[in-house]
Scaffold this active site. Structure first.
Site, PDB file in Angstrom:
ATOM      1  N   GLU A 156       0.785  -1.284   0.105  1.00 52.18           N
ATOM      2  CA  GLU A 156       0.009  -0.033  -0.092  1.00 52.18           C
ATOM      3  C   GLU A 156       0.778   1.191  -0.030  1.00 52.18           C
ATOM      4  O   GLU A 156       0.553   2.269   0.988  1.00 52.18           O
ATOM      5  CB  GLU A 156      -0.954   0.019   1.238  1.00 52.18           C
ATOM      6  N   GLU A 261      -6.089 -11.152  -1.287  1.00 56.70           N
ATOM      7  CA  GLU A 261      -6.775 -10.954  -0.014  1.00 56.70           C
ATOM      8  C   GLU A 261      -8.072 -10.845  -0.417  1.00 56.70           C
ATOM      9  O   GLU A 261      -9.108  -9.956  -0.039  1.00 56.70           O
ATOM     10  CB  GLU A 261      -6.375  -9.415   0.530  1.00 56.70           C
TER      11      GLU A 261
HETATM   12  C1  XIL Z   1      -6.108  -6.618   8.191  1.00 55.37           C
HETATM   13  C2  XIL Z   1      -6.269  -8.026   9.313  1.00 55.37           C
HETATM   14  O1  XIL Z   1      -7.351  -8.566   8.547  1.00 55.37           O
HETATM   15  C3  XIL Z   1      -7.034  -7.397  10.521  1.00 55.37           C
HETATM   16  O2  XIL Z   1      -7.280  -8.542  11.409  1.00 55.37           O
HETATM   17  C4  XIL Z   1      -6.269  -6.243  11.156  1.00 55.37           C
HETATM   18  O3  XIL Z   1      -6.702  -6.015  12.226  1.00 55.37           O
HETATM   19  C5  XIL Z   1      -5.900  -5.089  10.282  1.00 55.37           C
HETATM   20  O4  XIL Z   1      -5.427  -5.640   9.037  1.00 55.37           O
HETATM   21  N1  XIL Z   1      -4.794  -4.746   3.789  1.00 55.37           N
HETATM   22  C6  XIL Z   1      -4.017  -5.682   4.091  1.00 55.37           C
HETATM   23  C7  XIL Z   1      -4.024  -6.683   5.385  1.00 55.37           C
HETATM   24  O5  XIL Z   1      -2.880  -5.850   3.334  1.00 55.37           O
HETATM   25  O6  XIL Z   1      -2.843  -6.788   6.107  1.00 55.37           O
HETATM   26  C8  XIL Z   1      -5.264  -5.862   6.196  1.00 55.37           C
HETATM   27  O7  XIL Z   1      -5.537  -6.926   7.139  1.00 55.37           O
HETATM   28  C9  XIL Z   1      -6.538  -5.860   5.500  1.00 55.37           C
HETATM   29  C10 XIL Z   1      -6.177  -4.618   4.437  1.00 55.37           C
END
Ligand code: XIL
Length: 371
Positions: A156, A261
């Site tokens: 990001e 994701e």
């Molecule tokens: C999220 C997790 O799923 C949560 O448990 C945590 O509280 C916050 O982060 N983008 C990403 C992930 O790259 O690492 C994030 O994961 C969601 C958004």
């Protein structure tokens, strides 16, 4: 002892109404297309959620730690690393011969404040920050050298407008912090695959910025193997055109494309926001949480259709896509129950709260001609 474990597993399964075993196996059905994976929390690998572990062992051939490799967990204090949970995840993946993805090394979230400041609380200068970054990358990758197969090196770093996101990494190091992270990661494990990972990459400005970033890294002779599209998607975004435009742009640059994701949000949008910035927060209101007692049939059908539509696009472009990883195993433990609104009942994955495959699961299976 083994019999006892087997009996208690079956008992748990029966009590929870889980029918292990009769649905098709995702990783087999998609074997010719891409790896299939899930992000795991510690309960799945530590034995606290055996039903989720059973789903993962059956259906997935790649795993990503949902949180336990992030800076805040593995490197909570200066000179103190804590690898207990990350070790468990890697051992789980190795035991099951899975492709293990490390997530993530350089990110502005879930990283303690101390990481960017000196003992007197002043922001670090470029050299000191780079030294700290290098120590972190070398220590984390070094520990899992030869075990973790690919790394989300930078997460990001781009804004939706296509500029560098204003972060402490950018402020302390400058915009070559990304190049430096890739350089150190490759030094730390020359055999590991290295990725850039971000959300909303279907937005044209962000797509163009990612193209520039990949070209820049390649022009510096740095190793980058692929780009991860996070895939926190909704019922009407991304569009087929925008998604395919990104996939094609990356393939043209020789990048492996991964959906890293994946989840599909069926709940009413809290604020029209389409990204996945974890800092976005909206207060819980009743109308934002309409399906506390289950999804009505028509909404379930819409979610099923949306999953079918998205997987049809992924299957069509399978020659350019390396891996599809869901952000979680089953609805109950998805992060979307707590983001961007805390305390909602969300339905974004293929397995429901009772670990059962949902209609969306069947629809996804049907998108491939191999079964
Ligand atoms: C999220 C997790 O799923 C949560 O448990 C945590 O509280 C916050 O982060 N983008 C990403 C992930 O790259 O690492 C994030 O994961 C969601 C958004």
């Amino acid at each position: 002892m083994k019999t006892l474990i087997a009996v208690s597993l079956c008992l748990t399964a029966l009590l929870c109404g889980v029918a292990f075993g009769d649905e098709p196996v995702l990783k087999d059905v998609f074997a010719k297309h891409f790896l299939m994976g899930a992000a795991l929390n510690d309960d799945v690998v530590s034995g606290n959620d055996v039903n989720a572990a059973a789903i993962v062992e059956k259906h997935f051939n790649t795993i990503t730690p949902e949180n336990v490799m992030k800076w805040g967990v593995v490197h909570p204090e200066p000179n103190k690393y804590n690898f207990a949970a990350a070790d468990r995840l890697v051992a789980f993946g190795q035991k099951n011969k899975m492709f293990i993805v490390g997530h993530t090394l350089v990110w502005q979230n879930q990283i303690p404040r101390w990481a960017f400041v000196d003992d007197s609380n002043y922001l670090l200068g470029r050299d000191a920050m780079l030294a700290r970054m290098k120590d972190h990358i070398f220590t984390v990758i070094g520990r899992y050298k030869g075990k973790v197969n690919g790394w989300d090196v930078v997460n990001e770093a781009l804004s939706d407008e296509g500029t560098f996101r204003k972060t402490k990494w950018l402020e302390t190091v400058g915009d070559d912090f990304i190049a430096k992270a890739f350089e150190y990661a490759h030094e730390a494990d020359p055999n590991a695959e290295l990725y850039y990972n971000d959300f909303s990459l279907d937005k044209p400005a962000k797509r163009d910025a990612t193209v520039r970033l990949v070209k820049d890294l390649k022009s510096k002779d740095l190793r980058i193997d692929g780009v991860g599209i996070q895939g926190h998607w909704g019922m009407n975004y991304p569009s087929r055109e925008d998604l395919e435009a990104f996939i094609n742009a990356m393939a043209e640059l020789g990048m492996k494309v991964m959906i890293t994701e994946l989840d599909v949000d069926v709940l009413p949008s809290a604020n029209q926001y389409r990204g996945a910035d974890i800092n976005v927060r909206v207060e819980l209101q009743k109308e934002l949480n309409p399906y506390v007692n289950g999804l009505p049939d028509d909404v379930q059908q819409k979610l099923t259709d949306r999953y079918a539509e998205l997987f049809a696009i992924l299957v069509k472009n399978a020659d350019k896509i390396d891996r599809v990883t869901f952000w979680g195993v089953y609805d109950k433990t998805s992060w979307l129950n707590d983001w961007p609104v805390r305390g909602r009942t969300s339905y974004p994955l293929l397995f429901d709260r009772n670990y059962k495959p949902k209609p969306a699961f069947d629809a996804v299976i049907k998108t491939t001609p191999s079964k």
